[in-house]
Write an enzyme that holds these catalytic residues in place. Sequence first.
Site, PDB file in Angstrom:
ATOM      1  N   GLU A  46      -8.219  -5.638   4.629  1.00  0.00           N
ATOM      2  CA  GLU A  46      -8.013  -5.244   3.239  1.00  0.00           C
ATOM      3  C   GLU A  46      -6.780  -5.903   2.641  1.00  0.00           C
ATOM      4  O   GLU A  46      -6.764  -6.249   1.457  1.00  0.00           O
ATOM      5  CB  GLU A  46      -7.923  -3.723   3.141  1.00  0.00           C
ATOM      6  CG  GLU A  46      -9.240  -3.030   3.478  1.00  0.00           C
ATOM      7  CD  GLU A  46      -9.103  -1.526   3.645  1.00  0.00           C
ATOM      8  OE1 GLU A  46      -9.444  -0.800   2.701  1.00  0.00           O
ATOM      9  OE2 GLU A  46      -8.647  -1.095   4.726  1.00  0.00           O
ATOM     10  N   ARG A 104      -2.345  -2.079  -3.714  1.00  0.00           N
ATOM     11  CA  ARG A 104      -3.569  -1.303  -3.550  1.00  0.00           C
ATOM     12  C   ARG A 104      -3.474  -0.078  -4.460  1.00  0.00           C
ATOM     13  O   ARG A 104      -2.531   0.698  -4.375  1.00  0.00           O
ATOM     14  CB  ARG A 104      -3.736  -0.849  -2.104  1.00  0.00           C
ATOM     15  CG  ARG A 104      -5.005  -0.026  -1.907  1.00  0.00           C
ATOM     16  CD  ARG A 104      -4.984   0.753  -0.611  1.00  0.00           C
ATOM     17  NE  ARG A 104      -6.240   1.496  -0.438  1.00  0.00           N
ATOM     18  CZ  ARG A 104      -6.355   2.566   0.327  1.00  0.00           C
ATOM     19  NH1 ARG A 104      -5.315   3.039   0.980  1.00  0.00           N
ATOM     20  NH2 ARG A 104      -7.510   3.179   0.442  1.00  0.00           N
ATOM     21  N   HIS A 128     -12.997   2.407  -0.634  1.00  0.00           N
ATOM     22  CA  HIS A 128     -12.996   1.346   0.388  1.00  0.00           C
ATOM     23  C   HIS A 128     -13.560   0.034  -0.157  1.00  0.00           C
ATOM     24  O   HIS A 128     -14.050  -0.808   0.601  1.00  0.00           O
ATOM     25  CB  HIS A 128     -13.799   1.759   1.629  1.00  0.00           C
ATOM     26  CG  HIS A 128     -13.272   2.953   2.335  1.00  0.00           C
ATOM     27  ND1 HIS A 128     -14.105   3.890   2.942  1.00  0.00           N
ATOM     28  CD2 HIS A 128     -12.013   3.395   2.564  1.00  0.00           C
ATOM     29  CE1 HIS A 128     -13.384   4.830   3.495  1.00  0.00           C
ATOM     30  NE2 HIS A 128     -12.106   4.564   3.280  1.00  0.00           N
ATOM     31  N   ARG A 187     -13.315  15.323   6.818  1.00  0.00           N
ATOM     32  CA  ARG A 187     -14.084  15.617   5.604  1.00  0.00           C
ATOM     33  C   ARG A 187     -15.546  15.861   5.958  1.00  0.00           C
ATOM     34  O   ARG A 187     -16.109  15.215   6.828  1.00  0.00           O
ATOM     35  CB  ARG A 187     -13.987  14.468   4.601  1.00  0.00           C
ATOM     36  CG  ARG A 187     -12.581  14.173   4.132  1.00  0.00           C
ATOM     37  CD  ARG A 187     -12.563  12.968   3.210  1.00  0.00           C
ATOM     38  NE  ARG A 187     -11.234  12.384   3.171  1.00  0.00           N
ATOM     39  CZ  ARG A 187     -10.990  11.088   2.966  1.00  0.00           C
ATOM     40  NH1 ARG A 187     -11.996  10.247   2.800  1.00  0.00           N
ATOM     41  NH2 ARG A 187      -9.751  10.640   2.950  1.00  0.00           N
ATOM     42  N   ASN A 225       0.877  -1.164   0.000  1.00  0.00           N
ATOM     43  CA  ASN A 225       0.000   0.000   0.000  1.00  0.00           C
ATOM     44  C   ASN A 225       0.917   1.217   0.000  1.00  0.00           C
ATOM     45  O   ASN A 225       1.372   1.672   1.049  1.00  0.00           O
ATOM     46  CB  ASN A 225      -0.908  -0.011   1.228  1.00  0.00           C
ATOM     47  CG  ASN A 225      -1.878   1.159   1.252  1.00  0.00           C
ATOM     48  OD1 ASN A 225      -1.802   2.065   0.414  1.00  0.00           O
ATOM     49  ND2 ASN A 225      -2.778   1.167   2.209  1.00  0.00           N
TER      50      ASN A 225
END
Length: 400
Positions: free
Chosen positions: A386, A93, A182, A243, A11
Amino acid sequence: MTEATRVLVLNSGSSSVKYQLIDMAGRRRLATGIVERIGERSARLVHTPADGGRRERGGPFADHRAALRAAAEELAADGTGFDSPELAAVGHRVVHGGDVFSGPVVVDDRVIADIEALVPLAPLHNPGNLEGIRTAAALSPGVPQVAVFDTAFHTTMPEYAARYAIDVRTADAHGIRRYGAHGTSHAYVSRRTAALLGRAPEDVNVIVLHLGNGCSAAAVRGGRCVDTSMGMTPLEGLVMGTRSGDIDPAVVPYLARTAGMSPDEVDELLNRRSGLLGLCGDNDMREVTRRVDEGDGAARLALDVYTHRLRKYIGGYMAVLGRVDAVVFTAGVGENSAPVRAATIAGLEPLGLAVDPDRNASAERGPRFISPQYASVAVAVVPTDEELEIAGQAYDLVST
């Protein structure tokens, strides 16, 4: 001949590289590590083999290439390097695959060009992802590099869910549509939830709530995403750490006219100075809930806004799916914050949802139900993985 059953998951972000080496034969982690603060004097690498013996060293690591070379040295010291004959693939990823990639792909020059073309949709992420791909390919030229896209799981959304109601020609010319994010987490968690229910994924409808610093919801029907809260970018949808999530788009030109803010300044406001941070000054949910317990009014408002938005999406996705078998919480906040889970489900009893206080407060860490026996819709906590999802997709692709 040694069978290649290991996948190195990378990642490669904007300022860090996280990695895990996973043996798919036993789904065992052989090593984990992170190189953080790339390009800074305080950069460091932390490497942890499966047998412990954590090792740490400082930089400098000038760029992603230097960071990955350092990680490769640590793996080689364990006898599990990039040149190991047991390495079946390197799984990467990649944050944004647009509408180009609907599943994992073995990387070639065309794939790299397509990922580069998508950089405007993920300018903070795709460039780092590409650096990881290029460097890993140079370090292990004979090993397949597999790109796994965060957006791929959401490409099954029907067109009416993916489209925004703006001029079609403008939207198509500039790639304006809902892509989501996601996706690897939503795919893994929805499948694990079906297993927890003792049913096949294709027989189960679930609402997945991925709640970390970034937050997203997904409506999953029979193992396929039919709607998700994040949009063209990860800004849309739920309230997040920094956010805003959903906001009237007219706020942007309004701030430009009345506050003299530039597009970049508004972007900074909505992505980095909003959400929980903007509401109460903290973006760590642990700190927010601690302040709530102490009677802090700003923190109370932040938590109420956060959970109110979650309830709106749960109700909306129940309408989208028609029948819901489970609502499932995952990721850092979803897995660890009992107060958030309780506040989110509170008041939804008429919809068949409820949380058992004792189950919700349990210190158990694995997949589990937190709803009472009488609830007609299960409420569950399922830890996401993940990296294992990326490893599985990469391994399945190269071993078939």
